[in-house]
Motif scaffolding. Structure first.
Motif, PDB file in Angstrom:
ATOM      1  N   LYS A   7      86.685  14.192  -7.384  1.00  0.00           N
ATOM      2  CA  LYS A   7      86.278  13.385  -8.530  1.00  0.00           C
ATOM      3  C   LYS A   7      85.581  12.107  -8.079  1.00  0.00           C
ATOM      4  N   ALA A  50      81.723  11.160  -8.760  1.00  0.00           N
ATOM      5  CA  ALA A  50      81.441   9.893  -9.438  1.00  0.00           C
ATOM      6  C   ALA A  50      80.432   9.066  -8.658  1.00  0.00           C
ATOM      7  N   ALA A  89      87.472   6.651 -10.678  1.00  0.00           N
ATOM      8  CA  ALA A  89      87.716   8.076 -10.448  1.00  0.00           C
ATOM      9  C   ALA A  89      88.963   8.282  -9.599  1.00  0.00           C
TER      10      ALA A  89
END
Length: 487
Positions: free
Chosen positions: A141, A145, A483
């Motif tokens: 993630k 991001a 994130a």
């Protein structure tokens, strides 16, 4: 047997002995060299005929080998190739291997010494050999991001776990697709490699680990650390902050961003100087501290030596003091200009050390290696490199960096409900060229889970001399930190 026959027999025996010795010497002592020779077609077929292990991020393979119906047997494939290529590198018939594919090759191809039991079982059972899986430390993630937030801008982002040194994100743009280099057609793979080499944007070079930039005001963290470590300063110490500063021995002056004034009184606290990133205050402070103090502090954070993560990175540079290191150069160095250069990884390591109470952790990207039966054969343990600053200095720098984000140049990195510590940077690098812009920081400040460094080249989408780290780079760092913190 007459004398002539005896002599002939002796010569023949010597020749056979020489042949045996030379053959043994070549086959035993030069085995590795012969196996790695690119002209050894048997070695190439053997390498590509194995089920090479996957490279794994967040439980998903980002590099894997699939069976194919050709003379090689397996095709290397990369999912989200551009996103992860600064880490995976490539495995190429025509162009060799790089990065994780290179440093972890013996595990990926199943030939590492630690896998001898597995190889023996394969030999006894007739089972086809398989490589091990290499699991990276990357948070998918956070990686996504960083990629999304950088957009079409050139630059890099690196995120670390401050407590362990684990690399949570490592993005470089522009990037390349390793699938183009993994083709079994040497012609196609060779052409793709040549095109990448000739690309002016140099996508094969990782801007995160193997590209150095002038650090601009992010280096003021090092200068401030040297001041606090000297024992002569604390966060509240009043220092000179003139509108312009002319270092000894030169007729050229240093000014502040946009020609502004830092203080109507010409004085301000060290904390306030960092909060608004006052050039004149830090330039004069650097001269007062001296080049030796700056050099030693930079080295304590990791300058002038490469990291292995496990692939080699470029060393960040702070020039060694000498008789030619004039005060004018010291003043420029103290604000991250002159010949000072750093990688985004180094900036992240420095910031992570502050977040970690002053202790520098070895950055690493490989978490675990598992054999084909998923048994762990190697696991990375966090390693402390050295203590760069005291806990007290780290605490003061943290408070000063919180001020940067809450009420200074880094407001765009604020996260609702989270205390963020940070520092902006705007680095000049050429006459008339828009500056490279930086942001580095960590969060939560009271219990750091992530430290991040972002650089955007030539002002990014702003693309003018008005570009700043606070406006361009800080929002990217914020997205990466969010994130990680949001899981």
């Amino acid at each position: 047997m007459n004398t002539t026959l005896r002599r002939l027999a002796s010569v023949v025996m010597v020749m056979f002995l020489a042949l045996m010795v030379s053959t043994t010497w070549i086959q035993f002592f030069h085995a590795d060299e012969l196996n790695s020779d690119t002209r050894n077609i048997r070695s190439i077929y053997a390498e590509y005929g194995r089920a090479r292990g996957p490279i794994v991020v967040g439980g998903e393979a980002v590099a894997l080998s699939k069976p194919v119906d050709d003379e090689f047997g397996y095709q290397r494939e990369y999912t989200n190739g551009k996103l992860y290529s600064p880490l995976t590198g490539f495995f190429s018939l025509a162009n060799g291997t790089t990065r994780i594919e290179n440093t972890e090759n013996d595990f990926l191809n199943g030939q590492a010494d630690a896998l001898w039991v597995d190889r023996l079982q394969n030999l006894l059972t007739g089972r086809d050999p398989e490589g091990s899986s290499v699991e990276l430390t990357i948070d998918p993630k956070a990686q996504q991001a960083a990629w999304d937030a950088l957009g079409d801008q050139r630059g890099a982002a690196v995120a670390l776990d401050p407590k362990t040194g684990a690399i949570l994100a490592l993005v470089s743009k522009p990037s390349f697709d390793p699938n183009d280099l993994a083709s079994h057609s040497t012609k196609e793979a060779g052409e793709a490699y040549t095109n990448l080499l000739n690309d002016d944007s140099k996508p094969l070079n990782s801007r995160a680990t193997n590209w150095t930039y002038p650090p601009g005001s992010t280096f003021k963290l090092v200068t401030a650390a040297a001041a606090l470590e000297s024992g002569d300063y604390d966060a509240d110490t009043s220092i000179d902050a003139p509108d312009t500063y002319q270092p000894p021995g030169t007729d050229r002056s240093i000014g502040n961003y946009g020609g502004t004034s830092c203080s109507s009184s010409g004085q301000m606290s060290l904390a306030d100087a960092l909060r608004i990133s006052c050039n004149t205050a830090f330039a004069e402070l650097g001269v007062d501290l001296g080049s030796d103090a700056l050099y030693e502090q930079a080295n304590a954070f990791g300058w002038n030596e490469p990291f292995q993560v496990p692939f080699n990175t470029d060393a960040s540079i702070f020039p060694e003091p000498s008789d030619a290191f004039a005060p004018a150069f010291v003043a420029q160095a103290a604000i991250g200009q002159w010949d000072v250069r750093e990688t985004p990884l180094q900036v992240a390591v420095t910031t992570a050390a502050i977040a970690n109470g002053g202790e520098v952790m070895q950055p690493y990207s490989v978490d675990t290696v598992r054999d084909p039966q998923l048994e762990v054969v190697r696991e990375t343990s966090p390693t402390s490199v050295r203590r760069a600053i005291s806990q007290e200095t780290a605490n003061q720098l943290t408070d000063m960096m919180i001020g940067v984000v809450e009420d200074g140049s880094g407001r765009s990195a604020q996260i609702s409900g989270v205390t963020v510590a940070g520092k902006t940077g705007t680095a000049q690098h050429g006459e008339g060229a828009p500056p490279h812009v930086w942001f580095t920081g960590f969060a939560p400040a009271e219990d750091p889970q992530v430290a991040v460094a972002v650089v955007v080249e030539n002002g990014g989408t702003v693309g003018t001399s008005e570009a700043t780290g606070g406006a361009v780079a800080a929002p990217i760092a914020k997205a990466v930190m969010e994130a990680v913190l949001n899981g």
